[in-house]
Design a protein around this motif. Structure first.
Motif, PDB file in Angstrom:
ATOM      1  N   GLU A 109      50.189  36.603  35.604  1.00 30.80           N
ATOM      2  CA  GLU A 109      50.976  37.789  35.259  1.00 30.80           C
ATOM      3  C   GLU A 109      51.933  37.456  34.129  1.00 30.80           C
ATOM      4  OE1 GLU A 109      52.888  39.564  38.602  1.00 30.80           O
ATOM      5  OE2 GLU A 109      51.093  40.741  39.069  1.00 30.80           O
ATOM      6  N   SER A 122      45.085  46.034  33.088  1.00 29.58           N
ATOM      7  CA  SER A 122      44.578  44.815  33.706  1.00 29.58           C
ATOM      8  C   SER A 122      43.569  44.199  32.742  1.00 29.58           C
ATOM      9  CB  SER A 122      43.922  45.156  35.043  1.00 29.58           C
ATOM     10  OG  SER A 122      43.245  44.038  35.516  1.00 29.58           O
ATOM     11  N   THR A 166      44.456  34.618  38.668  1.00 32.99           N
ATOM     12  CA  THR A 166      45.193  35.677  37.967  1.00 32.99           C
ATOM     13  C   THR A 166      46.494  35.109  37.420  1.00 32.99           C
ATOM     14  OG1 THR A 166      46.306  36.398  39.987  1.00 32.99           O
ATOM     15  CG2 THR A 166      44.332  37.604  39.368  1.00 32.99           C
ATOM     16  N   ARG A 178      43.061  38.528  34.496  1.00 31.42           N
ATOM     17  CA  ARG A 178      42.099  37.873  35.418  1.00 31.42           C
ATOM     18  C   ARG A 178      41.373  36.760  34.673  1.00 31.42           C
ATOM     19  NH1 ARG A 178      38.830  42.274  38.913  1.00 31.42           N
ATOM     20  NH2 ARG A 178      38.163  40.325  39.855  1.00 31.42           N
ATOM     21  N   GLN A 185      48.637  42.068  33.989  1.00 28.87           N
ATOM     22  CA  GLN A 185      47.849  41.139  34.782  1.00 28.87           C
ATOM     23  C   GLN A 185      46.615  40.662  34.011  1.00 28.87           C
ATOM     24  OE1 GLN A 185      45.782  42.202  38.467  1.00 28.87           O
ATOM     25  NE2 GLN A 185      47.374  41.025  39.548  1.00 28.87           N
TER      26      GLN A 185
END
Lengths: 159, 83
Positions: free
Chosen positions: B20, B73, B18, B5, B3
């Motif tokens: 992915e 992340s 976001t 951000r 992921q």
């Protein structure tokens, strides 16, 4: 005990000052960063407009943060300042969301036994916040043009 | 899934906060630099902002050669403008 906060409300300056109050402090320095109504162009280094009242007319600013990271960074900056100078206490508060001209977007306050280190630490703290803490501002003009600000000369060289 | 951000101007350019990426989009033993390349290949409009951005994993700045695990992340950190 340092006071670190990101807030969607107007900054409570009295609370910021009270948080650094200490019986052994001989001085408290408070810095407030406020919203200018007229902002120089982002690449003002190339187009030296300093001293010129021109520039962009700001109706208001909107601040956004990567909150978890920004709070960690601010905690760490406060701790570093306390290691580098004999401070009694540090307060770092940044406002998020919509901020009108003349309102404060950031507050830095420190207390220490003597003024010299308080001024030095406060300057280092605001400079460090501006260079590294994950907060961004969006300038909104009266004509509803919204522009995120990503200065080309910020940060990266710092670490 | 990895992921990513996005913030501020990057969110605006990509139209989402976001993104992915599947491990199959990336080379084996990917680095942060590989993730950045994959992101800008998918969103070419992010190219110029990505070129001057830093990256973070779990709230810490990392270099482009930092290895990326599939549960990481990541955050693309465009030049900051707080204060």
């Amino acid at each position: 005990m340092n006071f670190i906060e990101l807030t969607d409300q107007p900054i409570d300056v009295a609370k910021v000052l009270q948080s650094v109050s200490h019986p052994d402090a001989g001085g408290e320095v408070l810095f407030l960063g406020t919203t200018r109504q007229f902002t120089a162009y982002p690449d003002s280094k190339e187009q030296d407009r300093s001293g010129d009242a021109g520039g962009q007319h700001t109706a208001f600013l909107v601040y956004e943060a990567y909150r978890e990271m920004a709070l960690k960074q601010m905690e760490r900056l406060a701790e570093q300042a306390c290691q580098n100078w004999p401070l009694k206490s540090v307060a770092l508060v940044h406002r998020l969301g919509k901020v009108m001209p003349q309102e404060a977007s950031v507050a830095v306050a420190v207390s220490s036994p003597h003024r010299e280190e308080a001024f030095q630490a406060a300057k280092w703290l605001i400079d460090s916040i501006k260079a590294d803490v994950t907060i961004w501002k969006q300038e909104n003009s009266p004509s509803e043009d919204a522009q995120w600000v990503h200065p080309t000369n910020s940060g990266a060289a710092h670490e | 899934m990895i992921q990513i951000r996005l913030f501020a101007g990057a969110t605006q350019l990509a139209g989402q906060s976001t993104v992915e990426l599947s491990p199959t989009d990336l080379p084996t033993n990917p680095t942060v630099g590989d993730v950045a390349n994959c992101l800008t290949a998918r969103y070419p409009q992010l190219q110029s902002l990505a070129a001057k951005s830093r990256w973070a994993i779990g709230s810490e700045f990392v270099e482009l050669d930092c290895p990326v695990e599939s549960e990481h992340s990541l955050a693309m950190i465009p030049p900051v403008s707080g204060g």
